[in-house]
Design an enzyme around this catalytic site. Structure first.
Site, PDB file in Angstrom:
ATOM      1  N   ASP A  51      72.316  -1.166  23.780  1.00  0.00           N
ATOM      2  CA  ASP A  51      73.135   0.001  23.417  1.00  0.00           C
ATOM      3  C   ASP A  51      74.619  -0.309  23.642  1.00  0.00           C
ATOM      4  O   ASP A  51      75.485   0.518  23.357  1.00  0.00           O
ATOM      5  CB  ASP A  51      72.679   1.282  24.136  1.00  0.00           C
ATOM      6  CG  ASP A  51      72.809   1.212  25.639  1.00  0.00           C
ATOM      7  OD1 ASP A  51      73.127   0.121  26.162  1.00  0.00           O
ATOM      8  OD2 ASP A  51      72.590   2.248  26.302  1.00  0.00           O
ATOM      9  N   SER A  52      74.907  -1.532  24.095  1.00  0.00           N
ATOM     10  CA  SER A  52      76.290  -2.024  24.093  1.00  0.00           C
ATOM     11  C   SER A  52      76.867  -1.975  22.676  1.00  0.00           C
ATOM     12  O   SER A  52      78.083  -2.057  22.491  1.00  0.00           O
ATOM     13  CB  SER A  52      76.371  -3.457  24.637  1.00  0.00           C
ATOM     14  OG  SER A  52      75.438  -4.281  23.972  1.00  0.00           O
ATOM     15  N   ASP A  90      67.035  -1.368  23.705  1.00  0.00           N
ATOM     16  CA  ASP A  90      67.487  -0.413  24.720  1.00  0.00           C
ATOM     17  C   ASP A  90      67.080   0.994  24.350  1.00  0.00           C
ATOM     18  O   ASP A  90      67.212   1.412  23.190  1.00  0.00           O
ATOM     19  CB  ASP A  90      69.025  -0.448  24.789  1.00  0.00           C
ATOM     20  CG  ASP A  90      69.529  -1.199  25.989  1.00  0.00           C
ATOM     21  OD1 ASP A  90      68.783  -1.315  26.985  1.00  0.00           O
ATOM     22  OD2 ASP A  90      70.673  -1.683  25.931  1.00  0.00           O
ATOM     23  N   LYS A 118      63.863  -1.479  27.019  1.00  0.00           N
ATOM     24  CA  LYS A 118      64.599  -1.588  28.293  1.00  0.00           C
ATOM     25  C   LYS A 118      65.099  -0.196  28.670  1.00  0.00           C
ATOM     26  O   LYS A 118      65.651   0.512  27.826  1.00  0.00           O
ATOM     27  CB  LYS A 118      65.765  -2.570  28.152  1.00  0.00           C
ATOM     28  CG  LYS A 118      66.619  -2.650  29.422  1.00  0.00           C
ATOM     29  CD  LYS A 118      67.499  -3.875  29.450  1.00  0.00           C
ATOM     30  CE  LYS A 118      68.757  -3.804  28.621  1.00  0.00           C
ATOM     31  NZ  LYS A 118      69.695  -2.731  29.029  1.00  0.00           N
ATOM     32  N   GLU A 120      67.228   2.050  31.638  1.00  0.00           N
ATOM     33  CA  GLU A 120      68.128   2.045  32.800  1.00  0.00           C
ATOM     34  C   GLU A 120      67.655   3.095  33.803  1.00  0.00           C
ATOM     35  O   GLU A 120      67.292   4.209  33.400  1.00  0.00           O
ATOM     36  CB  GLU A 120      69.560   2.398  32.375  1.00  0.00           C
ATOM     37  CG  GLU A 120      70.180   1.364  31.476  1.00  0.00           C
ATOM     38  CD  GLU A 120      71.642   1.670  31.152  1.00  0.00           C
ATOM     39  OE1 GLU A 120      72.256   2.541  31.804  1.00  0.00           O
ATOM     40  OE2 GLU A 120      72.165   1.030  30.232  1.00  0.00           O
ATOM     41  N   GLU A 187      72.183  -6.040  36.535  1.00  0.00           N
ATOM     42  CA  GLU A 187      73.554  -6.161  36.006  1.00  0.00           C
ATOM     43  C   GLU A 187      74.553  -5.941  37.141  1.00  0.00           C
ATOM     44  O   GLU A 187      74.473  -4.936  37.876  1.00  0.00           O
ATOM     45  CB  GLU A 187      73.777  -5.116  34.894  1.00  0.00           C
ATOM     46  CG  GLU A 187      75.202  -5.156  34.348  1.00  0.00           C
ATOM     47  CD  GLU A 187      75.370  -4.409  33.026  1.00  0.00           C
ATOM     48  OE1 GLU A 187      74.374  -3.909  32.457  1.00  0.00           O
ATOM     49  OE2 GLU A 187      76.528  -4.337  32.572  1.00  0.00           O
TER      50      GLU A 187
END
Ligand code: KIV
Length: 270
Positions: A51-52, A90, A118, A120, A187
């Site tokens: 999602d960067s 993501d 993925k 978070e 991270e």
């Protein structure tokens, strides 16, 4: 140019075997078919549709505005260009609020071509991860600096620096693996903390800004190619140097990760 990496088509069990044999593997973010093609042809074992993309493609200052539809669109493109690498997608901000809604949202990404999602978060994800694992969705749990919580964290800062915070991340890593996570991603955490979690974990641990001792490394593609607008993170490296083409920059990155030459201690945090 290699066609597929040295391992051929990548599966979860191949990644697990690399962990068991203490062999490192590489990951890069990609967002479309062309870059997915070249990154996988270069033998980069895992592709992250991060999602960067909200920052490097959409020009935003965080990832918060990225939608599930955005992610589905990019995962479909990456899946079309991919030549055998393992694709991770993501789950964007606010798509993991309950176990049931996470499962539904993850299903869309898997149907678009992802092989793993993925997420978070921290220990609170345990129930969600168990549900996804039971329904056949592999999960990578993202710990440490979780960019979707940037406002709660007070910025993009290194996490786990004091003993209490480090202990919390160690605990979360263990609980999420026990819950069914097949991969962990750390991270921006201190090198020693990442090393300890990598030793403790039975599943592969991927690092970014986490020092040289994790099982795998990930870089945002724009950092790897030296085309990031603004500040290049300290933990990153530009491989599009020395007259290299984009495909050979990808190959150089994958080789350095496998040989343990990237990242170095200098690229980590104390
Ligand atoms: O979205 C992303 O690119 C990521 C990496 C920085 C790990 O989550």
């Amino acid at each position: 140019m290699s066609s597929q990496g040295p391992l051929g088509k990548i599966t979860l069990s191949k990644l697990q075997t690399l962990k068991n044999e203490q062999k490192k593997f590489a990951m890069v973010t990609v967002y479309d078919a062309t870059f997915a093609h070249w990154a996988s042809e270069a033998g980069i074992e895992t592709l992250l549709v991060g999602d960067s993309l909200g920052m490097v493609l959409q020009g935003r200052d965080s990832t918060l505005a990225v939608t599930l539809d955005d992610m589905v669109y990019h995962v479909e493109m990456v899946a079309r260009g991919n030549k055998g690498s393992w694709i991770i997608a993501d789950m964007p901000f606010m798509t993991t609020n309950t176990p049931e809604s996470t499962l539904e949202n993850a299903a869309r990404l898997m149907q678009a071509g992802a092989q793993m999602v993925k997420i978070e978060g921290g220990v609170w994800l345990a129930e969600t991860i168990t549900l996804l694992a039971e329904r056949g969705v592999p999960v990578c749990a993202h710990l440490g600096l979780t960019p979707q919580s940037v406002h709660k964290l007070g910025g993009f800062k290194v996490q786990g620096r004091d003993e209490g915070a480090a202990e919390e991340i160690i605990q979360a890593a263990q609980e999420l693996e026990d819950a069914g996570a097949d991969m962990l991603l750390l991270e921006c955490v201190p090198t020693q903390l990442a090393q300890r979690i990598t030793q403790q974990a039975s599943v592969p641990v991927v690092g970014i800004g986490a020092g040289p001792y994790t099982d795998a490394q990930v870089l945002v593609m724009h950092d790897l190619l030296g085309i990031t607008v603004g500040r290049i993170p300290k933990f990153s490296k530009n491989y599009l140097t020395d007259g290299r083409s984009i495909p050979s920059a990808f190959e150089a990155y994958a080789n350095e990760v496998r040989q343990g030459d990237f990242p170095t201690l200098e690229q980590g945090f104390e």
